[in-house]
Design an enzyme around this catalytic site. Structure first.
Site, PDB file in Angstrom:
ATOM      1  CB  CYS A 261      -0.849  -0.140   1.514  1.00 23.60           C
ATOM      2  SG  CYS A 261      -1.860  -1.236   1.165  1.00 23.60           S
TER       3      CYS A 261
ATOM      4  NE  ARG B 163      -2.852  -4.542  -2.971  1.00 22.09           N
ATOM      5  CZ  ARG B 163      -2.408  -3.915  -1.964  1.00 22.09           C
ATOM      6  NH1 ARG B 163      -2.524  -2.610  -1.668  1.00 22.09           N
ATOM      7  NH2 ARG B 163      -1.576  -4.724  -0.950  1.00 22.09           N
TER       8      ARG B 163
END
Lengths: 216, 73
Positions: A53, A130
């Site tokens: 991330c 995601r």
């Protein structure tokens, strides 16, 4: 006997209005309607202070100037608090020098992530996968991408699809596989036999009557 | 960024929005253009300022309240 109840989560689909929300973010409380009139990318990440991330946030921050040139805003999201987001954003800047310029939703109650179908229990019951939602100025969902927890997203592809969508809207054309700005675009196929007969004489580069390209 | 701090006063980073309203900008888009800020931030900021009674809104047109006029630097 134990009864099993399977929860069916409705997920937004292409061509539908994006679900409205009001959520706390690192830039204050924002509503989806605050972005009306702009293109918007809403993207979710699994958790703050995690390595994949972090690479994605840095990459989105580096992509942001190109997105702004195209009239696109960015809005991140995860099931973390505003305090966690702020601490992580400050940590990224401190450790890498990359400033995060876009707001990030703190979706602790999963209100927004459930509306957008961002939690996939097969991957994680507590984190968002995601996701990338591209929303147009009329707040219609135009593109959805899902990546698993283990795979960071490709920023080139995100920019490419923005260019493709905006080109399609502006010129009433389609874009072929692996299209890039400057490449030829696809002319919509003829819808009548008469148009099909005319198509080959209209100056396009044609493989056959249904498959013609032109320059912009 | 919130335009009103927890003590109810406009944040130091947003005096421009109130000033733009005083100078006759009445829409969120006009304030965004004048302040060179993203429209979403201006809409959010004007909502905060409206809730805190620094700004009033009618049919998408914004104006300063008495409290808002007094808060313009």
């Amino acid at each position: 006997m134990e009864e099993q109840v399977e929860q069916v989560v409705s997920m937004p689909r292409l061509g539908e209005k994006a679900p409205e929300f009001e959520a706390p973010t690192t830039h204050g409380v924002l509503k989806l309607s605050d972005f009306k009139g702009s293109w918007l990318i809403i993207f979710s990440h699994p958790a703050d202070f995690t390595p994949v991330c972090t690479t994605e946030f840095m990459a989105f921050a580096q992509l942001y100037p190109e997105l702004k040139k195209r009239g696109v805003e960015l809005l991140g999201l995860s099931v973390d608090s505003v305090t966690s987001h702020i601490a992580w954003i400050r940590n990224i800047e401190e450790k890498t020098g990359v400033k995060i310029p876009f707001p990030v939703i703190a979706d602790l109650n999963k209100d927004v992530s459930m509306k957008f179908g961002m939690v996939h229990p097969g991957q994680s019951k507590t984190e968002t996968v995601r996701c990338v939602f591209v929303i147009d100025p009329n707040q219609v969902i135009r593109l959805i991408l899902y990546y698993p927890l283990t795979t960071g997203r490709n920023m080139d592809e995100i920019l490419r699809v923005i260019d493709a969508l905006q080109t399609t809207d502006a010129n009433k054309v389609a874009t072929p596989a692996n299209w890039r700005p400057g490449d030829m675009v696809i002319v919509p196929p003829p819808s009548t036999q008469e148009m099909a007969e005319e198509r080959l004489n209209q100056g396009y580069e044609c493989v056959d009557w249904y498959f013609c390209k032109r320059k912009l | 960024m919130p335009c009103v701090s927890p003590d109810g006063k406009p944040t130091e980073s947003r005096p421009g929005m109130l000033r733009d309203l005083r100078e006759g900008k009445t829409s969120a888009a006009a304030v965004a253009a004048a302040a060179d800020m993203p429209l979403y931030r201006v809409r959010s900021g004007l909502r905060d300022l409206t809730e805190a009674d620094y700004v009033s809104e009618s049919d998408g047109s914004y104006s300063l309240t008495e409290q808002g006029t007094g808060a313009v630097p």
